[in-house]
Write an enzyme that holds these catalytic residues in place. Sequence first.
Site, mmCIF file in Angstrom:
data_model
loop_
_atom_site.group_PDB
_atom_site.id
_atom_site.type_symbol
_atom_site.label_atom_id
_atom_site.label_comp_id
_atom_site.label_asym_id
_atom_site.label_seq_id
_atom_site.Cartn_x
_atom_site.Cartn_y
_atom_site.Cartn_z
ATOM 1 N N SER A 124 -11.978 5.357 -7.520
ATOM 2 C CA SER A 124 -10.469 5.181 -7.160
ATOM 3 C C SER A 124 -9.724 4.136 -7.594
ATOM 4 C CB SER A 124 -10.585 4.962 -5.592
ATOM 5 O OG SER A 124 -9.190 4.757 -5.184
ATOM 6 N N TYR A 148 -13.123 0.447 2.141
ATOM 7 C CA TYR A 148 -13.095 1.431 1.499
ATOM 8 C C TYR A 148 -13.242 1.247 -0.126
ATOM 9 C CZ TYR A 148 -11.663 5.502 -0.899
ATOM 10 O OH TYR A 148 -11.451 6.754 -2.001
ATOM 11 N N LYS A 152 -16.309 1.574 -3.080
ATOM 12 C CA LYS A 152 -16.060 2.410 -4.517
ATOM 13 C C LYS A 152 -16.474 1.700 -5.396
ATOM 14 C CE LYS A 152 -14.728 6.288 -3.002
ATOM 15 N NZ LYS A 152 -15.504 7.528 -3.214
#
Length: 338
Positions: A124, A148, A152
Amino acid sequence: MKVFVTGGAGYIGTHTLLQLLAAGHELCVFDNFSNASPVALTRVRQLSNRDFDLVEGDIRDAATLRHALADFAPDAVIHFAGLKAVGESNDKPLLYYENNVTGSVNLLAAMDAAGCRRIVFSSSATVYGEAQYLPFDEDHPIAPTNPYGRTKAMVEGVIADWTKATPNASAVLLRYFNPVGAHESGRIGEDPRGIPNNLMPYIAQVAAGRREKLSIFGDDYPTRDGTGERDYIHVVDLAAAHLAALEYAASKTGCEAINVGTGQATTVKELVAAYERASGRSLPVEVIARRSGDVASSCAATAKAADLLRWRSEFGVDAMCESSWRWQSGNPHGFAGD
Ligand code: NAD
Ligand code: UDP
């Protein structure tokens, strides 16, 4: 090619399955349905007129994953499975590290055991964090600002290390910008559970009358109209980038991180106006305070994708909104309507 697709029942996964099936690939989907419906896969089968294997399982369950990979013996893996809600990751960081990081380590170990050395990973643009310059190119420093995003960035690092240590291994880390829109049939699309966190599904639900009005989070940013700018990418374009990444991974070894965006930034107000045009409805909005943690602008440098993958986005914001509206108006309750 035989492709093992984790998280294939989800939003981006289902759109990618359709293109993989159309290109003649043989597929095995591995999903625990924690954020997806089996109905989505039924619709993929109907739309494609093709079948594929399905294993209902959790990437945290190393033994099930190992067996599924050994049985299918894939040439490549596309790894979509993971949790993706920034706010929830602040409240439940360990759930995110376990799902996204431990799950990915399990996947690589299962790939090793099955002799599979090729992976395309859903990363992302959130790994970049606060922009030090724009557009973000792939050399921009990595400094995610929430759990989050850190999962990643960690998984990118794990995959890069695995690639170095594994002879002939090949990995593509696709850094998605803001995926929106739906398949042109209007039969599959984004089906968020509860109140949408993201702008596009929220706008769609306001247009459909499921929500009263859109709250715009701040109009005092240093942008064209004061509202936040993002690089929205049509999910059908994003799906095509995965096919290009699979081919690229098959042609070389090593690990590459590649942005997937359009290079165009659209403000919140511009996206609302585009959705009004697409739906023919006027959308009530109110401007409220900024959302904490939001950045003013985000936009992708697209040269590396064009150069290495020979891939470029095709669709603009109007097509994104039209397809979203076709999905939303035809399926007001998402897949739960079936
Ligand atoms: P999604 O939630 O629709 O799809 C994820 C799929 O993974 C779901 O089908 C879910 O049931 C499955 N899953 C989750 N945890 C699992 C587990 N432990 N075991 C097995 N299956 C599991 O999300 P999406 O929008 O399709 O995103 C796909 C990937 O792309 C995710 O990794 C996400 O972080 C990443 N991504 C998404 C966006 C976005 O805005 N949608 C942006 C950047 C990156
Ligand atoms: N946004 C908004 N109202 C909402 C949801 C989002 O104004 O209900 C804004 C948000 O501040 C940002 C843009 O829309 O400027 C995109 O937000 P989203 O959460 O979709 O993506 P992200 O911020 O993660 O890139």
